[in-house]
Design an enzyme around this catalytic site. Structure first.
Site, PDB file in Angstrom:
ATOM      1  N   GLN A 241       0.838  -1.183   0.000  1.00 22.13           N
ATOM      2  CA  GLN A 241       0.000   0.000   0.000  1.00 22.13           C
ATOM      3  C   GLN A 241       0.881   1.244   0.000  1.00 22.13           C
ATOM      4  O   GLN A 241       1.752   1.370   0.870  1.00 22.13           O
ATOM      5  CB  GLN A 241      -0.850  -0.036   1.262  1.00 22.13           C
ATOM      6  CG  GLN A 241      -2.118   0.741   1.185  1.00 22.13           C
ATOM      7  CD  GLN A 241      -2.923   0.553   2.459  1.00 22.13           C
ATOM      8  OE1 GLN A 241      -2.413   0.746   3.549  1.00 22.13           O
ATOM      9  NE2 GLN A 241      -4.168   0.181   2.327  1.00 22.13           N
TER      10      GLN A 241
ATOM     11  N   GLU B  17     -11.752  -5.538   5.695  1.00 17.78           N
ATOM     12  CA  GLU B  17     -11.640  -6.649   6.641  1.00 17.78           C
ATOM     13  C   GLU B  17     -12.011  -6.193   8.051  1.00 17.78           C
ATOM     14  O   GLU B  17     -11.684  -6.848   9.023  1.00 17.78           O
ATOM     15  CB  GLU B  17     -10.246  -7.252   6.624  1.00 17.78           C
ATOM     16  CG  GLU B  17      -9.092  -6.287   6.529  1.00 17.78           C
ATOM     17  CD  GLU B  17      -9.001  -5.263   7.646  1.00 17.78           C
ATOM     18  OE1 GLU B  17      -8.888  -5.687   8.812  1.00 17.78           O
ATOM     19  OE2 GLU B  17      -9.041  -4.068   7.364  1.00 17.78           O
TER      20      GLU B  17
END
Lengths: 396, 347
Positions: free
Chosen positions: A126, A244
């Site tokens: 990321q 998540e």
């Protein structure tokens, strides 16, 4: 909605599979080893999980392992924690953030191009945080300049987990600086092998180097790797950051509970079972861990039933970070002077290695990364308790 | 289950309404008759004994609401004694339950500090008995005997104890040669041991609920104060240093509440005497009481000067939280019990 017996069947199935497949002694095998061994273990474990269909339960139906309800995912996470299986930290961004971003905001061509790669074990990282854009992510400065059918990237990202192993990067960069900070951001998929990309691992206080800095020097990204529209990057990032949410915290809280015997073990090894003060603190920590598990559980059940409210997740994360700190601190206290020797670290072990000094230091991962405790407290006070927002302007 | 939940939610809403109407720390003299009249004492009583049959879930919900309002009623003590009657198999049980849920008050000690001994007679002191002066009977647990003793008879002496927590009126009850044969024995032997274990679980869950409700009520008051009180030309609620402390308080409260709910969901009323249930109750009590103590300490500080004024309810919460920590067998013993049970299981 899953029936009780369906849950039990799945639970039993996952449990049996994990019993047969979790690499035994993986913690020992990861202590003090080089990166290659760690990467090897992560690859093997991902391969096994993925083949069994337990790596992608959150993917939509039609994908291998996909189509599981949140309730089913919860069961899988709980069992993974129970089995003390390695965490798939090298694949986390790929399986969750990258996949969910593509599924929610990607074009058909992008899905076709990238999702199979993720299933085959491509590693993603990321590229969000920057040296001057941490908690204040919106102020990021890495530039993406449109030239013909390419974006030219210049700037620096940091705290990028596993970037040194990554094949691709989810990049948030600025295409326009004229408006408010959230505007003018653009979400791109970047090939880490592109010319001009330099990755420098960050040596952590624990001896590990899970994070890295990424430098971009005139790196080219083809326009077809733009996700969403130019200038809409912030919204794309927000939509999938929390894919998540809850599941990881349920898993981590449960791991903490399953590792409680290690605290007792340390107490025994150190001959401190008769120490009433330490035993009392152990009792306190056991109860706190149960409370943390209950909060995480309740949160996920709220998500399943659609009753989740803004800020609920922040309370779970804050509770976990604080409980983990208290927990590892007790381990460190019980370890005494002995805990200050043999500073071996364990790759990818995250928490509960039984080396309490290491675990204590690693507990800061959870109070700083993914929205620090202070950011969570802002969210809780403003969004849950309705207290006024921070004034936007200031002067000295 | 969902029908029951719906019913519980309705009951909760109406309890909240009643308590809001009565105000914080409503007087016993007005609130107790109302509690009886509303039939709240029948919440956990089985339907075949003319109760609501809502069990420990229902009664916990009420404890939460009463805690929220710092209700000055001996509700917890009375529900414990009534539960002992429900569990007993004495002939007069229906009649006694009806009496104690609609008319006469019955009480029970809230801490394990009794020095009472029992042979053919009762002797010794029972402490931490709420509202003993207005009750007709008290529940006494000694080793393997549970007995209902009349409070207003020869050989029973009541002594009011001044307490920092003024939301409870506590008494020492001293017995001198009180003849056992003249009292109502509810259980003996193994049945009594199980009954006592069950009562301890119920008491611990109730105290946890009391703390959860009270802390949530106190946080509301605190935030209201921070939102309205201005210093330096702005509401205190704008200061991040204060907001963050409220966020911590909220997180502690929600975790304690989640633990209580989770623990209750793991057991049935019939399992309350089991060791696992006792442990769940102890954990819930420990976490909730520590949390309430933390929250009330912070709340007083966040209120500033007004929190030190007796006219403000802040101190009432603090004092109730301090007492709650020591009820049951005290937080310190719970910590040890939890750790020792855990260690024993590993061995």
């Amino acid at each position: 909605m899953m029936s009780e017996s369906d849950t039990q069947t799945l639970r039993q199935e996952v449990r049996t599979w994990l019993q047969d497949n979790v690499p035994s002694g993986w913690r020992d095998a990861m202590t003090g080893v080089d990166q290659e061994s760690f990467v090897q273990l992560q690859r093997e474990w991902f391969g096994k999980l993925s083949k069994a269909g337990y790596a992608t339960p959150h993917w939509p139906e039609g994908w291998p392992g996909g189509g599981r309800s949140l309730a089913e995912q919860k069961v899988i996470y709980e069992e993974v924690a129970r089995a003390d299986a390695p965490r798939l930290i090298m694949y986390f961004v790929a399986l969750y953030h990258a996949a969910c971003t593509l599924m929610e905001c990607g074009t058909e061509a992008q899905k076709e191009k990238y999702l199979p790669g993720i299933l085959n074990g491509e590693i993603w990282c990321q590229g969000f945080s920057e040296p001057n854009a941490g908690s204040d992510l919106a102020s990021l400065k890495t530039r993406a300049e449109r030239r013909g059918d390419k974006y030219i990237i210049n700037g620096q990202k940091t705290w990028s987990t596993m970037a040194q192993y990554a094949d691709r990067c989810l990049l948030l960069a600025r295409t326009d600086s004229s408006g408010p900070p959230q505007a003018g951001q653009t979400y791109l998929l970047l090939d880490m092998k592109s010319p001009g990309v330099t990755v420098v691992p960050i040596n952590q206080i624990t001896g590990d180097d899970e994070f890295a800095e990424i430098f971009f020097d005139n790196v080219e990204v083809p326009v077809e790797d733009l996700v969403g529209e130019e200038g809409q990057g912030w919204a794309v990032a927000q939509a999938t950051l929390a894919s998540e949410r809850g599941l990881t915290l349920v898993e981590l809280s449960q791991r903490m509970r399953y590792a409680l015997p290690m605290l007792a073990e340390t107490l025994k090894e150190r001959g401190l079972l008769e120490d009433t003060a330490l035993r009392r603190d152990l009792g306190k920590v056991i109860a706190r861990v149960d409370a943390c598990c209950a909060l995480a559980d309740q949160y996920l059940l709220k998500r399943i039933s659609g009753e989740e409210k803004v800020g609920d997740a922040s309370m779970v994360k804050l509770c976990y970070a604080q409980t983990l700190r208290e927990y590892t601190k007790l381990g460190r206290r019980i370890s005494g002077l002995q805990g200050q020797f043999d500073p071996d670290f364990m790759r990818g072990a995250t928490q509960e290695t039984g080396n309490w000094t290491l675990d204590f230091m690693n507990s800061y991962n959870w109070s700083i990364a993914g929205g620090s405790n202070e950011i969570q407290r802002n969210i809780i006070s403003e969004r849950v308790l309705g207290m006024p927002r921070e004034p936007k302007t200031w002067k000295l | 289950m969902s029908e029951l939940n719906e019913y519980l939610n309705e009951l909760k809403a109406s309890a909240r309404q009643v308590m809001d109407g009565e105000g914080t720390a409503a007087e016993e003299a007005t609130l107790w008759p109302l509690t009886v009249e509303l039939g709240w004492l029948l919440t956990a009583v089985p339907e075949e004994l003319d109760g609501l049959g809502l069990g420990v879930h229902g009664v916990s919900m009420l404890h939460t609401e009463l805690g929220r309002g710092l209700a000055q009623v001996p509700f917890l003590a009375a529900t414990l004694a009534v539960d002992a009657l429900v569990q007993s198999d004495i002939d007069t049980k229906a009649e006694l339950i009806s009496r104690f849920t609609t008319g006469d008050a019955v009480t029970a000690p809230l801490a394990d500090v009794s020095t009472v001994t029992l042979t053919d007679t009762l002797n010794g002191k029972l402490s931490v008995v709420p509202s003993a002066d207005t009750a007709s009977d008290v529940l006494v647990c000694v080793d393997d005997c549970v007995v209902l003793v009349k409070l207003h008879q020869a050989g029973v002496e009541l002594s009011a104890r001044g307490t920092w927590d003024t939301t409870r009126r506590l008494f020492d009850v001293t017995f001198s040669n009180v003849v056992l044969a003249n009292q109502v024995v509810l259980a003996r032997g193994d049945a009594a041991v199980a009954m006592i274990a069950r009562l301890q679980s119920l008491r611990d869950f109730a105290l946890a609920a009391d703390c959860v409700g009270a802390a949530a009520g106190l946080l509301d008051i605190t935030i209201e104060h921070l939102n309205t009180r201005e210093q330096f030309g702005r509401p205190l609620a704008l200061f991040q240093a204060l907001k963050h402390r409220c966020a911590d308080m909220k997180t502690l409260i929600d975790a304690a509440e989640a633990l209580l709910a989770d623990s209750l969901s793991r057991i049935t009323d019939e399992q309350l005497a089991e060791i696992d249930s006792q442990l769940l109750a102890k954990k819930a009590k420990l976490v909730a009481c520590s949390m309430f103590a933390d929250v009330s300490e912070e709340a007083l500080q966040l209120h500033g000067g007004i929190g030190m004024a007796s006219e403000h309810p802040c101190h009432l919460f603090l004092k109730r939280s301090m007492l709650n920590e020591h009820l049951g067998s005290g937080n310190g013993n719970y910590e040890l019990d939890i750790a020792d049970h855990f260690l024993a299981q590993l061995a």
